[in-house]
Design an enzyme around this catalytic site. Structure first.
Site, PDB file in Angstrom:
ATOM      1  N   ASP A   1       7.220  -5.242  -2.948  1.00 43.22           N
ATOM      2  CA  ASP A   1       6.252  -6.323  -3.106  1.00 43.22           C
ATOM      3  C   ASP A   1       6.876  -7.705  -2.927  1.00 43.22           C
ATOM      4  O   ASP A   1       6.455  -8.674  -3.550  1.00 43.22           O
ATOM      5  CB  ASP A   1       5.564  -6.226  -4.499  1.00 43.22           C
ATOM      6  CG  ASP A   1       5.090  -4.823  -4.787  1.00 43.22           C
ATOM      7  OD1 ASP A   1       4.336  -4.293  -3.965  1.00 43.22           O
ATOM      8  OD2 ASP A   1       5.510  -4.235  -5.805  1.00 43.22           O
TER       9      ASP A   1
ATOM     10  N   LYS B   1       6.539  -8.979   2.529  1.00 43.49           N
ATOM     11  CA  LYS B   1       7.078  -8.820   3.885  1.00 43.49           C
ATOM     12  C   LYS B   1       6.160  -9.450   4.935  1.00 43.49           C
ATOM     13  O   LYS B   1       6.601  -9.818   6.010  1.00 43.49           O
ATOM     14  CB  LYS B   1       7.289  -7.342   4.213  1.00 43.49           C
ATOM     15  CG  LYS B   1       8.381  -6.708   3.396  1.00 43.49           C
ATOM     16  CD  LYS B   1       8.611  -5.267   3.850  1.00 43.49           C
ATOM     17  CE  LYS B   1       9.136  -4.431   2.716  1.00 43.49           C
ATOM     18  NZ  LYS B   1       8.069  -3.751   1.946  1.00 43.49           N
TER      19      LYS B   1
ATOM     20  N   GLY C   1       1.389  -1.131  -0.324  1.00 50.36           N
ATOM     21  CA  GLY C   1       0.149  -1.885  -0.358  1.00 50.36           C
ATOM     22  C   GLY C   1       0.437  -3.295   0.061  1.00 50.36           C
ATOM     23  O   GLY C   1       1.284  -3.947  -0.523  1.00 50.36           O
ATOM     24  N   HIS C   2      -0.204  -3.743   1.119  1.00 51.14           N
ATOM     25  CA  HIS C   2      -0.064  -5.148   1.432  1.00 51.14           C
ATOM     26  C   HIS C   2      -1.416  -5.762   1.702  1.00 51.14           C
ATOM     27  O   HIS C   2      -2.285  -5.155   2.316  1.00 51.14           O
ATOM     28  CB  HIS C   2       0.914  -5.424   2.579  1.00 51.14           C
ATOM     29  CG  HIS C   2       0.947  -4.374   3.637  1.00 51.14           C
ATOM     30  ND1 HIS C   2       1.824  -3.324   3.589  1.00 51.14           N
ATOM     31  CD2 HIS C   2       0.216  -4.222   4.746  1.00 51.14           C
ATOM     32  CE1 HIS C   2       1.620  -2.555   4.636  1.00 51.14           C
ATOM     33  NE2 HIS C   2       0.659  -3.068   5.364  1.00 51.14           N
TER      34      HIS C   2
ATOM     35  N   GLN D   1       8.064   0.103   0.627  1.00 49.00           N
ATOM     36  CA  GLN D   1       8.873  -0.019  -0.592  1.00 49.00           C
ATOM     37  C   GLN D   1      10.100  -0.909  -0.327  1.00 49.00           C
ATOM     38  O   GLN D   1       9.991  -1.828   0.458  1.00 49.00           O
ATOM     39  CB  GLN D   1       9.288   1.352  -1.151  1.00 49.00           C
ATOM     40  CG  GLN D   1       8.116   2.185  -1.645  1.00 49.00           C
ATOM     41  CD  GLN D   1       7.301   2.768  -0.518  1.00 49.00           C
ATOM     42  OE1 GLN D   1       7.835   3.408   0.374  1.00 49.00           O
ATOM     43  NE2 GLN D   1       6.012   2.563  -0.527  1.00 49.00           N
TER      44      GLN D   1
ATOM     45  N   LEU E   1       8.865 -19.199  -3.554  1.00 50.35           N
ATOM     46  CA  LEU E   1       9.639 -20.251  -4.220  1.00 50.35           C
ATOM     47  C   LEU E   1       8.717 -21.140  -5.049  1.00 50.35           C
ATOM     48  O   LEU E   1       9.080 -21.621  -6.122  1.00 50.35           O
ATOM     49  CB  LEU E   1      10.390 -21.096  -3.170  1.00 50.35           C
ATOM     50  CG  LEU E   1      11.299 -22.172  -3.732  1.00 50.35           C
ATOM     51  CD1 LEU E   1      12.472 -21.565  -4.508  1.00 50.35           C
ATOM     52  CD2 LEU E   1      11.837 -23.092  -2.621  1.00 50.35           C
TER      53      LEU E   1
HETATM   54  P1  IMP Z   1       6.056   7.010  -5.498  1.00 47.27           P
HETATM   55  O1  IMP Z   1       6.515   6.303  -4.268  1.00 47.27           O
HETATM   56  O2  IMP Z   1       4.548   7.022  -5.648  1.00 47.27           O
HETATM   57  O3  IMP Z   1       6.655   8.378  -5.656  1.00 47.27           O
HETATM   58  O4  IMP Z   1       6.581   6.166  -6.773  1.00 47.27           O
HETATM   59  C1  IMP Z   1       7.964   6.072  -7.093  1.00 47.27           C
HETATM   60  C2  IMP Z   1       8.326   4.674  -7.583  1.00 47.27           C
HETATM   61  O5  IMP Z   1       8.229   3.747  -6.504  1.00 47.27           O
HETATM   62  C3  IMP Z   1       7.408   4.136  -8.681  1.00 47.27           C
HETATM   63  O6  IMP Z   1       8.190   3.324  -9.557  1.00 47.27           O
HETATM   64  C4  IMP Z   1       6.423   3.261  -7.929  1.00 47.27           C
HETATM   65  O7  IMP Z   1       5.856   2.262  -8.740  1.00 47.27           O
HETATM   66  C5  IMP Z   1       7.351   2.674  -6.866  1.00 47.27           C
HETATM   67  N1  IMP Z   1       6.646   2.237  -5.654  1.00 47.27           N
HETATM   68  C6  IMP Z   1       6.124   3.019  -4.692  1.00 47.27           C
HETATM   69  N2  IMP Z   1       5.573   2.256  -3.722  1.00 47.27           N
HETATM   70  C7  IMP Z   1       5.763   0.975  -4.071  1.00 47.27           C
HETATM   71  C8  IMP Z   1       5.447  -0.279  -3.441  1.00 47.27           C
HETATM   72  O8  IMP Z   1       4.892  -0.371  -2.339  1.00 47.27           O
HETATM   73  N3  IMP Z   1       5.828  -1.396  -4.133  1.00 47.27           N
HETATM   74  C9  IMP Z   1       6.483  -1.336  -5.321  1.00 47.27           C
HETATM   75  N4  IMP Z   1       6.803  -0.193  -5.925  1.00 47.27           N
HETATM   76  C10 IMP Z   1       6.447   0.961  -5.315  1.00 47.27           C
END
Ligand code: IMP
Length: 430
Positions: free
Chosen positions: A13, A16, A40-41, A223, A331
């Site tokens: 998050d 990007k 998610g963007h 991620q 910032l």
């Molecule tokens: P999973 O990807 O659903 O298996 O989740 C594993 C970990 O990655 C958890 O802590 C989620 O909150 C985190 N996570 C997965 N996708 C995102 C993202 O796009 N942004 C931030 N954290 C994420």
């Protein structure tokens, strides 16, 4: 050429989209190479807001070919939902390519994700519940389903049966759930095949040819570095390679083709889900960052955990990804703070660590050692050069650059697309 890799340098998050906006119309292909609809963007174009979870951001740019690479796990229902939503708003999605080797998230992966988390109790990972981990586990266990399998009903049925054999025992005997029906699952998946067929391509070949033809290809990570299955805060990570190396395996190009690696990093830090976070704040400052930064997840709506900038993590990300450029975002969220602490090293049970500890227990015990920098009060959203910024904001950036092991090539100063300070061109040769 050029091939540009874009990764998150913290726990996700980082925004990007800011870097993608800067690259703009010079990009010909945007490739998602890892993850699935756990990302998610929010993209704002004109007055319209689009929330995308699975589709690469390039889907919204006319002329760009968006690609879902072989390293991605695809929930086909979600894919079609996102395409339908965009089509109904007049967005042309016909250029999308999906790798025949990408893996499929089936209903039973989602079920398993949720029951496993419940079963883990206080040791849970805090996943997004989208079936990501179980789909990757099947890939590694060699019982996964690939997109290409949807076009061979006999093979698909055999694979689903093989995959469910063990899982149904687990679901019924351990988790006290109903068994999943093989035929129903196969029928559900086959129902998608015809709509999917025209999108499916040999994407490694397409991308290598694009680079041969001197097209600009952007490889965009889902991620982020600290959630990478190898280099992140394991086991509190996602199940894919979210670092620059993942761009190579997840899309089928060789490492020698990559020209630049851009890391996006917030001027402070956030994290969703469970796991260690040394600079996390539990006070009014944390609350301020949450509210001012609008730090709520796009996928799950969860409030993000907030903390100060951590330069140990920035240096680690620079190293693990081989970053050539950093884009600092948000910032402006720090405006109005009297002092802005930056973590320069960790104290682990009395020992100073200037670099990331390589064992989990040490990182769990890490206490930040802070340097306090003076804050600023002026509205910075109109700044378009570094010199437009108040002196203290300039010093803050200069110190981050010194501490982070990589030059800062752009700075986000507000949520709007144009609220950015470009410093160095992000498309360049090595
Ligand atoms: P999973 O990807 O659903 O298996 O989740 C594993 C970990 O990655 C958890 O802590 C989620 O909150 C985190 N996570 C997965 N996708 C995102 C993202 O796009 N942004 C931030 N954290 C994420």
């Amino acid at each position: 050429m050029p091939a540009v890799v874009l990764v998150g340098a913290q726990w996700g998050d980082e925004g990007k989209g800011k870097a993608t906006d800067l690259l703009g119309s010079r990009v010909d292909y945007v490739v998602k190479f890892n993850g699935g609809n756990n990302a998610g963007h929010t993209v704002v174009i004109g007055d319209e807001k689009y929330a995308l979870h699975l589709l690469p951001s390039g889907i919204l740019s006319p002329g760009v070919v968006p690609v879902i690479g072989n390293g991605v796990v695809v929930d086909i229902d979600v894919l079609f939902e996102e395409l339908d939503a965009l089509n109904s708003r007049g967005v042309d999605t016909s250029r999308l390519l999906v790798s025949s080797q990408a893996h499929v998230i089936a209903g039973y992966h989602r079920t398993l994700d949720k029951v496993t988390e419940r079963f883990l109790g206080k040791r849970r990972i805090g996943t997004t519940g989208r079936g990501i981990g179980p789909a990757y586990a099947d890939k590694i266990n060699r019982v996964g389903l690939r997109i290409a399998d949807l076009f061979d009903p006999k093979i698909l049925a055999e694979k689903v049966e093989g995959s469910l054999d063990q899982k149904n025992h687990l679901l019924v005997k351990v988790y006290n759930r109903r068994a999943v029906d093989v035929d129903e699952t196969v029928d559900e998946l086959l129902a998608h095949a015809e709509r999917l067929r025209p999108m499916v391509a040999n994407t490694p070949l397409v991308l290598n040819q694009a680079l041969d033809d001197h097209k600009t290809v952007l490889f965009e990570a889902g991620q982020a570095t600290m959630l990478d299955v190898d280099h992140g805060t394991y086991p509190f990570v996602t199940s894919s390679s979210a670092t620059a190396g993942g761009a190579v395996t997840g899309s089928g190009i060789g490492p020698t083709r990559v020209d630049s690696v851009i890391g996006v990093i917030k001027a402070y830090t956030t994290r969703v889900g469970e796991g260690p976070f040394p600079t996390e704040l539990f006070d009014a400052n944390g609350e301020y960052l949450l509210k001012t930064g609008g730090e709520y997840g796009v996928t799950t709506g969860r409030a993000r955990r907030c903390g100060w900038y951590d330069s140990v993590i920035a240096r680690y990300s620079s190293r693990i990804n081989g970053l050539t450029d950093l884009v600092v975002t948000k910032l402006d969220v720090l405006t109005g703070m009297e002092k802005v602490p930056v973590c320069v090293a960790y104290d682990v049970d009395g020992t100073r660590y200037d670099e990331m500890p390589d064992d989990q227990t040490a990182f769990h015990h890490a206490k930040p050692i802070y340097e306090e920098l003076p804050g600023w009060w002026e509205d910075i959203s109109g700044a378009r050069t570094v010199e437009d910024l108040p002196k203290n904001a300039q010093s803050y950036l200069a110190r981050l650059e010194e501490l982070s092991g990589c030059r800062i090539s752009a700075v986000g100063v507000g949520p709007r697309r144009d609220e950015i300070i470009p410093v160095h061109d992000l498309i360049h040769g090595r």
